[in-house]
Design an enzyme around this catalytic site. Structure first.
Site, mmCIF file in Angstrom:
data_model
loop_
_atom_site.group_PDB
_atom_site.id
_atom_site.type_symbol
_atom_site.label_atom_id
_atom_site.label_comp_id
_atom_site.label_asym_id
_atom_site.label_seq_id
_atom_site.Cartn_x
_atom_site.Cartn_y
_atom_site.Cartn_z
ATOM 1 N N LYS A 76 -13.529 51.806 53.008
ATOM 2 C CA LYS A 76 -12.589 52.831 53.483
ATOM 3 C C LYS A 76 -12.619 52.940 55.011
ATOM 4 O O LYS A 76 -11.601 53.192 55.650
ATOM 5 C CB LYS A 76 -12.901 54.175 52.823
ATOM 6 C CG LYS A 76 -12.692 54.192 51.308
ATOM 7 C CD LYS A 76 -11.253 53.872 50.914
ATOM 8 C CE LYS A 76 -11.000 54.041 49.418
ATOM 9 N NZ LYS A 76 -9.607 53.825 49.036
ATOM 10 N N GLY A 91 -2.034 51.561 42.380
ATOM 11 C CA GLY A 91 -2.852 52.625 41.774
ATOM 12 C C GLY A 91 -1.962 53.777 41.333
ATOM 13 O O GLY A 91 -2.386 54.934 41.311
ATOM 14 N N TYR A 108 -18.320 51.325 49.281
ATOM 15 C CA TYR A 108 -17.122 52.180 49.253
ATOM 16 C C TYR A 108 -16.834 52.714 50.658
ATOM 17 O O TYR A 108 -15.710 52.599 51.159
ATOM 18 C CB TYR A 108 -17.317 53.330 48.267
ATOM 19 C CG TYR A 108 -16.098 54.234 48.141
ATOM 20 C CD1 TYR A 108 -14.984 53.834 47.415
ATOM 21 C CD2 TYR A 108 -16.059 55.486 48.761
ATOM 22 C CE1 TYR A 108 -13.867 54.648 47.308
ATOM 23 C CE2 TYR A 108 -14.947 56.308 48.651
ATOM 24 C CZ TYR A 108 -13.850 55.885 47.914
ATOM 25 O OH TYR A 108 -12.738 56.695 47.814
ATOM 26 N N ALA A 109 -17.853 53.293 51.286
ATOM 27 C CA ALA A 109 -17.652 53.837 52.641
ATOM 28 C C ALA A 109 -17.201 52.740 53.597
ATOM 29 O O ALA A 109 -16.302 52.942 54.420
ATOM 30 C CB ALA A 109 -18.946 54.482 53.131
ATOM 31 N N SER A 126 -10.549 57.623 52.903
ATOM 32 C CA SER A 126 -11.440 58.609 52.270
ATOM 33 C C SER A 126 -12.252 59.344 53.338
ATOM 34 O O SER A 126 -12.488 58.820 54.436
ATOM 35 C CB SER A 126 -12.411 57.900 51.327
ATOM 36 O OG SER A 126 -13.388 58.794 50.838
ATOM 37 N N ASP A 164 -3.297 43.333 39.759
ATOM 38 C CA ASP A 164 -4.723 43.403 40.094
ATOM 39 C C ASP A 164 -4.790 43.106 41.585
ATOM 40 O O ASP A 164 -4.614 41.953 41.996
ATOM 41 C CB ASP A 164 -5.513 42.372 39.284
ATOM 42 C CG ASP A 164 -6.979 42.328 39.714
ATOM 43 O OD1 ASP A 164 -7.364 43.095 40.620
ATOM 44 O OD2 ASP A 164 -7.730 41.511 39.147
ATOM 45 N N VAL A 165 -5.030 44.132 42.389
ATOM 46 C CA VAL A 165 -4.957 43.926 43.843
ATOM 47 C C VAL A 165 -6.119 43.076 44.381
ATOM 48 O O VAL A 165 -6.103 42.709 45.554
ATOM 49 C CB VAL A 165 -4.857 45.261 44.631
ATOM 50 C CG1 VAL A 165 -3.582 46.013 44.284
ATOM 51 C CG2 VAL A 165 -6.085 46.124 44.439
#
Ligand SMILES: NC(=O)c1ccc[n+]([C@@H]2O[C@H](COP(=O)([O-])OP(=O)(O)OC[C@H]3O[C@@H](n4cnc5c(N)ncnc54)[C@H](O)[C@@H]3O)[C@@H](O)[C@H]2O)c1
Length: 247
Positions: free
Chosen positions: A163, A14, A159-160, A145, A66-67
């Site tokens: 992370k 990134g 997302y949460a 995050s 592309d991870v």
């Protein structure tokens, strides 16, 4: 400034822009010898690498990855092994931040986020520890995050979860890799002004410092975790959020 990272080589996923590029720039400013900026946006990564090399003298390579693809990650680390004399610092920064409502978060959407934010980071760790073990020295910094602490603010459950998983994995890596001289830590940024948050309605409400984060607010902490000064720190998640959440 003392060239504290002289002789050290880094890989930042990134790394084309945002927090990843700011981290690479900070390491380069402090004397880093070389860095691969790996990103799905290869054109931007190459441009950023050329700019950084011209500005700092640090040898920089922009490289496609592309991870979410194990093969792409293997290719990236084969390039790193063939190009740099060592790999000392890995910053796992590639990430996506979906805002999909929970009702619409089907298996494919869930997997997409997990495969980039969590599995991708794991597969990069798995590759990076090969040279790091051989050197008996390494620093791995996972960009988690605030969402890992409090659940997402506007971001989706996936997302949460990704992370939160990364933060937990950081502790596990730290335990098993300490004997190899590899420190693994996470940074948990609050809302930082990057492309990821550009078209969102985040405000400063609930941030005691009264402002959103800037990429350099995060980059300095990443550089600290990459440095010799963090030698007795491993398995930590450092909150960098202007006081919005205090663990
Ligand atoms: N900006 C914030 O408020 C904030 C807050 C907490 C955590 N983070 C985390 O920080 C990290 C960097 O985000 P940013 O804010 O700099 O945003 P950004 O969008 O500028 O950076 C993310 C980078 O990841 C790359 N990327 C996306 N999918 C990829 C893939 N499959 N393979 C390789 N590269 C891929 C993008 O091309 C982009 O360059 C992310 O992991 C993000 O979740 C950001």
């Amino acid at each position: 400034m003392e060239k504290e990272f002289e002789g050290k080589y880094a890989l930042v996923t990134g790394g084309a822009g945002g927090i990843g590029f700011a981290a690479a720039r900070e390491l380069a400013r402090r004397g880093l010898s070389g860095v691969i900026l790996a990103d799905m946006n290869a054109e931007a990564a190459e441009k950023s690498a050329a700019e950084l090399e011209a500005a700092t003298g640090c040898k920089c390579w922009g490289r496609y990855v592309d991870v979410s693809s194990p093969e792409s990650i293997e290719e990236l680390f084969a390039f790193a092994a063939a190009t740099m004399p060592g790999l000392h610092i890995l910053v796992n920064c590639a990430g996506v931040c979906p805002v999909t409502p929970v009702e619409e978060l089907d298996a494919a959407k869930w997997d997409w986020c997990m495969n980039i934010n969590l599995r991708g980071a794991h597969l990069c760790v798995r590759e990076a520890i090969k040279p790091m073990k051989a050197q008996h020295w390494g620093r791995i910094i996972n960009i988690a995050s605030l969402a890992a602490r409090i659940g997402g603010i506007a971001s989706s459950v996936s997302y949460a979860a990704s992370k939160g998983g990364l933060l937990a994995a950081t502790k596990s890596y730290a335990k098993v890799l300490a004997k190899d001289g590899i420190n693994v830590n996470a940074v948990c940024p609050g809302v930082v002004r990057t492309a990821m948050t550009a078209n969102t309605a985040y405000t400063c409400d609930g941030i005691p410092m009264g402002r959103l984060g800037e990429t350099d607010d995060i980059a300095g902490v990443i550089a600290f975790l990459a440095s010799e000064d963090s030698r007795y720190i491993t398995g930590c998640g450092i909150d960098v959020n202007g006081g919005q959440y205090m663990s």
